[in-house]
Design a protein around this motif. Structure first.
Motif, PDB file in Angstrom:
ATOM      1  N   LYS A   1       0.836  -1.307   0.037  1.00 10.11           N
ATOM      2  CA  LYS A   1      -0.087   0.073   0.039  1.00 10.11           C
ATOM      3  C   LYS A   1       0.943   1.151   0.031  1.00 10.11           C
ATOM      4  O   LYS A   1       1.095   2.114   1.084  1.00 10.11           O
ATOM      5  CB  LYS A   1      -0.952  -0.011   1.378  1.00 10.11           C
ATOM      6  CG  LYS A   1      -1.884  -1.238   1.191  1.00 10.11           C
ATOM      7  CD  LYS A   1      -2.986  -0.957   0.197  1.00 10.11           C
ATOM      8  CE  LYS A   1      -4.033  -1.878   0.265  1.00 10.11           C
ATOM      9  NZ  LYS A   1      -5.041  -1.897  -0.815  1.00 10.11           N
ATOM     10  N   PHE A   2       1.436   1.507  -1.090  1.00 13.42           N
ATOM     11  CA  PHE A   2       2.320   2.687  -1.324  1.00 13.42           C
ATOM     12  C   PHE A   2       2.504   2.892  -2.841  1.00 13.42           C
ATOM     13  O   PHE A   2       2.477   2.196  -3.553  1.00 13.42           O
ATOM     14  CB  PHE A   2       3.736   2.469  -0.794  1.00 13.42           C
ATOM     15  CG  PHE A   2       4.422   3.689  -0.816  1.00 13.42           C
ATOM     16  CD1 PHE A   2       4.624   4.266   0.222  1.00 13.42           C
ATOM     17  CD2 PHE A   2       5.623   4.021  -1.902  1.00 13.42           C
ATOM     18  CE1 PHE A   2       5.360   5.391   0.420  1.00 13.42           C
ATOM     19  CE2 PHE A   2       6.321   5.110  -1.920  1.00 13.42           C
ATOM     20  CZ  PHE A   2       6.227   5.950  -0.712  1.00 13.42           C
ATOM     21  N   ALA A   3       1.942   4.274  -3.037  1.00 13.41           N
ATOM     22  CA  ALA A   3       1.765   4.736  -4.384  1.00 13.41           C
ATOM     23  C   ALA A   3       2.948   4.807  -5.143  1.00 13.41           C
ATOM     24  O   ALA A   3       3.006   4.391  -6.532  1.00 13.41           O
ATOM     25  CB  ALA A   3       0.840   5.737  -4.457  1.00 13.41           C
ATOM     26  N   ASN A   4       3.975   5.461  -4.858  1.00 11.17           N
ATOM     27  CA  ASN A   4       5.166   6.022  -5.578  1.00 11.17           C
ATOM     28  C   ASN A   4       6.163   4.958  -5.471  1.00 11.17           C
ATOM     29  O   ASN A   4       7.167   5.305  -4.918  1.00 11.17           O
ATOM     30  CB  ASN A   4       5.564   7.450  -5.107  1.00 11.17           C
ATOM     31  CG  ASN A   4       4.264   8.448  -5.369  1.00 11.17           C
ATOM     32  OD1 ASN A   4       3.555   8.667  -6.089  1.00 11.17           O
ATOM     33  ND2 ASN A   4       4.435   9.534  -4.580  1.00 11.17           N
ATOM     34  N   ILE A   5       6.027   3.853  -6.273  1.00  6.01           N
ATOM     35  CA  ILE A   5       7.220   3.034  -6.471  1.00  6.01           C
ATOM     36  C   ILE A   5       7.839   2.892  -7.633  1.00  6.01           C
ATOM     37  O   ILE A   5       7.003   3.116  -8.585  1.00  6.01           O
ATOM     38  CB  ILE A   5       6.498   1.567  -6.094  1.00  6.01           C
ATOM     39  CG1 ILE A   5       6.271   1.405  -4.607  1.00  6.01           C
ATOM     40  CG2 ILE A   5       7.731   0.723  -6.247  1.00  6.01           C
ATOM     41  CD1 ILE A   5       5.773   0.064  -4.223  1.00  6.01           C
ATOM     42  N   ILE A   6       9.223   3.080  -7.918  1.00  7.62           N
ATOM     43  CA  ILE A   6       9.746   3.170  -9.042  1.00  7.62           C
ATOM     44  C   ILE A   6      10.353   1.882  -9.566  1.00  7.62           C
ATOM     45  O   ILE A   6      10.828   1.061  -8.370  1.00  7.62           O
ATOM     46  CB  ILE A   6      11.098   4.278  -8.781  1.00  7.62           C
ATOM     47  CG1 ILE A   6      10.568   5.604  -8.338  1.00  7.62           C
ATOM     48  CG2 ILE A   6      11.932   4.198 -10.235  1.00  7.62           C
ATOM     49  CD1 ILE A   6       9.711   6.342  -9.317  1.00  7.62           C
ATOM     50  N   ALA A   7       9.965   1.160 -10.497  1.00  9.05           N
ATOM     51  CA  ALA A   7      10.486  -0.110 -10.732  1.00  9.05           C
ATOM     52  C   ALA A   7      12.172   0.023 -11.358  1.00  9.05           C
ATOM     53  O   ALA A   7      12.519   0.702 -12.317  1.00  9.05           O
ATOM     54  CB  ALA A   7       9.860  -0.507 -12.242  1.00  9.05           C
ATOM     55  N   HIS A   8      12.909  -0.684 -10.343  1.00  6.25           N
ATOM     56  CA  HIS A   8      14.334  -0.746 -10.686  1.00  6.25           C
ATOM     57  C   HIS A   8      14.850  -1.476 -11.633  1.00  6.25           C
ATOM     58  O   HIS A   8      14.585  -2.598 -11.554  1.00  6.25           O
ATOM     59  CB  HIS A   8      14.909  -1.147  -9.235  1.00  6.25           C
ATOM     60  CG  HIS A   8      16.169  -1.011  -9.069  1.00  6.25           C
ATOM     61  ND1 HIS A   8      17.035  -2.154  -8.629  1.00  6.25           N
ATOM     62  CD2 HIS A   8      17.176  -0.010  -9.263  1.00  6.25           C
ATOM     63  CE1 HIS A   8      18.349  -1.819  -8.699  1.00  6.25           C
ATOM     64  NE2 HIS A   8      18.486  -0.486  -8.951  1.00  6.25           N
ATOM     65  N   ARG A   9      15.353  -0.799 -12.619  1.00  5.92           N
ATOM     66  CA  ARG A   9      15.863  -1.189 -13.832  1.00  5.92           C
ATOM     67  C   ARG A   9      14.701  -1.825 -14.610  1.00  5.92           C
ATOM     68  O   ARG A   9      14.829  -2.951 -15.118  1.00  5.92           O
ATOM     69  CB  ARG A   9      17.023  -2.395 -13.661  1.00  5.92           C
ATOM     70  CG  ARG A   9      18.163  -1.711 -12.654  1.00  5.92           C
ATOM     71  CD  ARG A   9      19.155  -2.765 -12.435  1.00  5.92           C
ATOM     72  NE  ARG A   9      20.173  -2.380 -11.306  1.00  5.92           N
ATOM     73  CZ  ARG A   9      21.170  -2.956 -10.739  1.00  5.92           C
ATOM     74  NH1 ARG A   9      21.216  -4.341 -11.457  1.00  5.92           N
ATOM     75  NH2 ARG A   9      21.871  -2.490  -9.847  1.00  5.92           N
ATOM     76  N   GLY A  10      13.507  -1.387 -14.516  1.00  3.16           N
ATOM     77  CA  GLY A  10      12.347  -1.970 -14.942  1.00  3.16           C
ATOM     78  C   GLY A  10      11.983  -3.113 -14.054  1.00  3.16           C
ATOM     79  O   GLY A  10      12.466  -3.044 -12.792  1.00  3.16           O
ATOM     80  N   LEU A  11      11.051  -3.852 -14.543  1.00  2.00           N
ATOM     81  CA  LEU A  11      10.404  -4.906 -13.524  1.00  2.00           C
ATOM     82  C   LEU A  11      11.618  -6.187 -13.476  1.00  2.00           C
ATOM     83  O   LEU A  11      11.366  -7.014 -13.991  1.00  2.00           O
ATOM     84  CB  LEU A  11       9.207  -5.207 -13.920  1.00  2.00           C
ATOM     85  CG  LEU A  11       8.481  -6.490 -13.137  1.00  2.00           C
ATOM     86  CD1 LEU A  11       8.540  -6.073 -11.502  1.00  2.00           C
ATOM     87  CD2 LEU A  11       7.074  -6.575 -13.413  1.00  2.00           C
ATOM     88  N   SER A  12      12.910  -5.805 -12.681  1.00  2.00           N
ATOM     89  CA  SER A  12      13.849  -6.612 -12.702  1.00  2.00           C
ATOM     90  C   SER A  12      13.597  -7.824 -12.079  1.00  2.00           C
ATOM     91  O   SER A  12      14.416  -8.710 -12.117  1.00  2.00           O
ATOM     92  CB  SER A  12      15.119  -5.898 -12.526  1.00  2.00           C
ATOM     93  OG  SER A  12      15.141  -5.303 -11.080  1.00  2.00           O
ATOM     94  N   GLY A  13      12.527  -7.628 -11.022  1.00  2.00           N
ATOM     95  CA  GLY A  13      12.477  -8.989 -10.399  1.00  2.00           C
ATOM     96  C   GLY A  13      11.650 -10.103 -11.241  1.00  2.00           C
ATOM     97  O   GLY A  13      11.866 -11.433 -10.857  1.00  2.00           O
ATOM     98  N   ILE A  14      11.283  -9.893 -12.515  1.00  2.00           N
ATOM     99  CA  ILE A  14      10.717 -10.807 -13.142  1.00  2.00           C
ATOM    100  C   ILE A  14      11.370 -11.110 -14.491  1.00  2.00           C
ATOM    101  O   ILE A  14      11.608 -11.919 -15.296  1.00  2.00           O
ATOM    102  CB  ILE A  14       9.261 -10.464 -13.481  1.00  2.00           C
ATOM    103  CG1 ILE A  14       8.344 -10.550 -12.094  1.00  2.00           C
ATOM    104  CG2 ILE A  14       8.653 -11.232 -14.620  1.00  2.00           C
ATOM    105  CD1 ILE A  14       6.937 -10.108 -12.257  1.00  2.00           C
ATOM    106  N   GLU A  15      11.703  -9.734 -15.126  1.00  2.00           N
ATOM    107  CA  GLU A  15      12.626  -9.773 -16.545  1.00  2.00           C
ATOM    108  C   GLU A  15      13.791  -9.257 -16.338  1.00  2.00           C
ATOM    109  O   GLU A  15      14.463  -8.853 -15.518  1.00  2.00           O
ATOM    110  CB  GLU A  15      11.891  -8.587 -17.383  1.00  2.00           C
ATOM    111  CG  GLU A  15      10.274  -9.033 -17.749  1.00  2.00           C
ATOM    112  CD  GLU A  15      10.319 -10.080 -19.084  1.00  2.00           C
ATOM    113  OE1 GLU A  15      11.353 -10.439 -19.361  1.00  2.00           O
ATOM    114  OE2 GLU A  15       9.185 -10.305 -19.284  1.00  2.00           O
ATOM    115  N   ARG A  16      14.739  -9.692 -17.383  1.00  2.00           N
ATOM    116  CA  ARG A  16      16.250  -9.318 -17.476  1.00  2.00           C
ATOM    117  C   ARG A  16      16.179  -7.829 -16.966  1.00  2.00           C
ATOM    118  O   ARG A  16      15.600  -7.049 -18.010  1.00  2.00           O
ATOM    119  CB  ARG A  16      16.745  -9.863 -18.923  1.00  2.00           C
ATOM    120  CG  ARG A  16      18.200  -9.015 -19.099  1.00  2.00           C
ATOM    121  CD  ARG A  16      19.184  -9.097 -17.998  1.00  2.00           C
ATOM    122  NE  ARG A  16      19.487 -10.587 -17.910  1.00  2.00           N
ATOM    123  CZ  ARG A  16      20.113 -10.917 -16.697  1.00  2.00           C
ATOM    124  NH1 ARG A  16      20.630 -10.047 -15.579  1.00  2.00           N
ATOM    125  NH2 ARG A  16      20.503 -12.005 -16.363  1.00  2.00           N
TER     126      ARG A  16
END
Length: 243
Positions: free
Chosen positions: A7-22
């Motif tokens: 429950k937090f609105a301002n999240i930045i995807a680190h290096r894109g969605l790097s937890g799932i994609e390269r």
């Protein structure tokens, strides 16, 4: 595999969605674009022939297997490398290093804020050229420029006084740094373990926006939200709000 919702609105995807994609590929950027992220973070390097390429490390070994120094290799050669998928295979032809323009256009298509780390110390003329690329793409106002190199941010502000910049650090901010940031109207992007509630209050009291990296545990994110941070950068956490 999926993201972890918080429950937090301002999240930045680190290096894109790097937890799932390269990390730092168009695939990672599009995956983040299709989710609830406020913005997409990436890293830009200079190649041997003075062009911009998206990659985090100073060499290509971690993402490609072959070890080439980014700054000593041509843009064309770097673009020809096929990157490893997250499972270590090289079966996907779409996994290559993006250009700066490709990154910007994906963020623009999905309405995401660009958070661009300028890696290493760039000559001022190249920092200015980065800004001009954003100007040409008509997306400068949607960009945050971050760097561990303070002079990179000074160069960016030298070109555009309205540039949004955040100084990267992994150390607890002391009064000297807070005063320096406040005087120059720079914000901060800080390793989350270096933050306390008191530090966030002091930074906010000095008019400094607080981004923190890299937060992958929901409990850590909840605590940081209680501190009052403005942004959280994560590999896998996603805002638990409707698109």
């Amino acid at each position: 595999m999926d993201t972890k919702k918080v429950k937090f609105a301002n999240i930045i995807a680190h290096r894109g969605l790097s937890g799932i994609e390269r990390e730092n590929t168009a695939s990672a950027f599009v995956a983040a674009g299709n989710r609830r992220y406020k913005g997409i973070e990436t890293d830009v390097h200079l190649t041997a022939d003075g062009k911009f390429i998206i990659i985090h490390n100073d060499d290509t070994e971690a993402v490609a297997g072959d070890k080439l120094s980014v700054e000593s290799t041509s843009y064309r050669t770097l673009r020809s490398l096929r990157l490893k998928d997250v499972d270590g295979t090289k079966d996907r032809a779409d996994l290559i290093m993006p250009s700066l323009v490709e990154y910007i256009r994906i963020c623009k298509r999905y309405g995401k804020q660009c958070v661009l780390e300028i890696k290493n110390a760039f000559p001022p003329a190249y920092v200015e050229e980065i800004a001009k690329v954003f100007d040409r793409e008509e997306y400068f106002e949607n960009a945050i420029f971050i760097s561990f190199c303070y002079d990179n941010l000074v160069s960016m502000r030298g070109y555009r006084r309205d540039a949004t910049v955040q100084f990267l650090t992994d150390k607890m901010p002391d009064r000297e740094l807070i005063g320096k940031l406040s005087k120059n109207t720079f914000d901060i992007d800080i390793q989350y373990k270096a933050l306390t509630a008191d530090a966030v209050r002091e930074l906010h009291h000095s008019g400094i926006i607080v981004n923190c990296w890299t937060v992958d545990n929901p409990q850590d994110a909840e605590r940081l939200a209680e501190y009052g941070v403005d942004y959280i950068t994560s590999n896998i956490l996603e805002p638990d709000f409707p698109l």
